[in-house]
Design a protein around this motif. Structure first.
Motif, short mmCIF file in Angstrom:
data_model
loop_
_atom_site.label_atom_id
_atom_site.label_comp_id
_atom_site.label_asym_id
_atom_site.label_seq_id
_atom_site.Cartn_x
_atom_site.Cartn_y
_atom_site.Cartn_z
N GLY A 1 -3.31 -31.89 62.72
CA GLY A 1 -3.60 -33.30 62.54
C GLY A 1 -4.92 -33.55 61.86
O GLY A 1 -5.09 -34.55 61.14
N ALA A 2 -5.88 -32.65 62.06
CA ALA A 2 -7.21 -32.84 61.48
C ALA A 2 -7.28 -32.45 60.01
O ALA A 2 -7.97 -33.10 59.21
CB ALA A 2 -8.23 -32.04 62.29
N LEU A 3 -6.59 -31.38 59.62
CA LEU A 3 -6.82 -30.76 58.32
C LEU A 3 -6.39 -31.59 57.10
O LEU A 3 -7.09 -31.55 56.09
CB LEU A 3 -6.14 -29.39 58.27
N PRO A 4 -5.26 -32.33 57.11
CA PRO A 4 -4.85 -33.01 55.88
C PRO A 4 -5.91 -33.93 55.29
O PRO A 4 -6.02 -34.04 54.06
CB PRO A 4 -3.60 -33.80 56.31
N VAL B 1 -2.41 -38.84 66.53
CA VAL B 1 -3.66 -39.36 67.09
C VAL B 1 -4.85 -38.64 66.48
O VAL B 1 -5.87 -39.26 66.13
CB VAL B 1 -3.65 -39.21 68.63
N THR B 2 -4.75 -37.31 66.35
CA THR B 2 -5.83 -36.54 65.74
C THR B 2 -6.01 -36.93 64.28
O THR B 2 -7.14 -37.00 63.78
CB THR B 2 -5.54 -35.04 65.84
N THR C 1 -13.61 -33.48 64.46
CA THR C 1 -12.29 -33.96 64.87
C THR C 1 -11.62 -32.98 65.83
O THR C 1 -11.07 -33.38 66.86
CB THR C 1 -11.40 -34.17 63.64
N ILE C 2 -11.65 -31.70 65.49
CA ILE C 2 -11.02 -30.70 66.36
C ILE C 2 -11.74 -30.62 67.71
O ILE C 2 -11.09 -30.54 68.76
CB ILE C 2 -10.99 -29.33 65.67
#
Length: 258
Positions: A75-78, A164-165, A178-179
């Motif tokens: 969820g964080a990476l894109p 959500v992330t 974020t992570i």
């Protein structure tokens, strides 16, 4: 929108981190088999009296730990990876409508984690049942239909955590931040809630994202273990977390400079 989603899917499957996450899910699916074999071996060494009281975690237990972690990372990476590299400017030049780009970037990893969760959880359940080979272990010998609600709840929660992330990533724009925030909500806040006085710990625990899947549908042969929200309320709260995170993230993404 279709073209934007296709582009995001191409990006997602062209980076090594995606395959690393899928490999992690595959490894933990194999751990479901290892866990099931261990449970069967332990059962064989018990007396009849101890077998009557024996309780064991369900076959998909290893995945219940791995899937949320993978969901936070994916969820964080894109978004954060593109902000870090400056690729976000190219993405916005190709798709000037920010809401369309934001939606495409959210849908693709969310759908990917949903499919990965469904496939891995189903494989874990089936492999675990085969590994115990008919032994009357609770959480293993229940009818397959009894596993379906829990598998669906876990898969939906995995997709929700991804989204959500993603919304949080739009606000923080930092992969590490974020992570870290996502892991803290999943694994740090629940134990801390137990130290709250009176019934406040119970109340706070029941509304945390990590507690909601088990309240929506408990694994066969198990129970949530403590008082919580009704299944419908838990499902609605999970949907509300997702909607709020995506709404705030979309607003920030639309108004901030690249």
């Amino acid at each position: 929108m279709i073209d934007a989603m296709a582009a995001e899917w191409w990006k997602l499957r062209s980076v090594r981190s995606t395959f690393a996450l899928l490999a992690t899910v595959a490894v933990f699916t194999l751990l479901c088999v290892v866990w099931s074999l261990y449970a069967a071996h332990y059962w064989d060494g018990l007396s009849a009296a101890r077998r009557a009281k024996f309780r064991v975690a369900p076959p998909e237990q290893p995945l219940s730990i791995a899937l949320p972690v993978c969901a936070v990372v994916l969820g964080a990476l894109p978004l954060t990876s593109e902000y870090a590299s400056g690729m976000i400017r190219t993405s916005l030049a190709a798709v000037p409508r920010r809401r369309t780009l934001f939606a495409a970037k959210a849908v693709v990893p969310g759908a990917a984690m949903l499919v990965a969760a469904l496939v891995s959880l189903a494989a874990g359940v089936l492999a675990g049942r085969a590994a115990v080979d008919g032994r009357p272990l609770r959480a293993f010998d229940a009818p397959l239909a009894d596993h379906v609600p829990y598998v669906l709840a876990m898969a939906a929660a995995t997709a929700a955590i991804t989204l959500v992330t993603f919304g949080l990533a739009a606000v923080l724009r930092s992969t590490a931040g974020t992570i870290t925030a996502g892991m803290a909500v999943l694994f740090v806040v629940p134990p801390v809630a137990n130290f709250l006085p009176g019934r406040w710990g119970e109340r706070v625990w029941s509304v945390l994202p990590a507690s909601l899947p088990g309240q929506i549908a408990a694994a066969p042969g198990t129970s949530p273990g403590r008082d919580g929200l009704p299944p419908l309320a838990s499902a609605l709260l999970l949907a509300a977390y997702t909607a709020v995170a995506l709404g705030v993230g979309a607003r920030v993404f639309e108004k901030r400079d690249a």
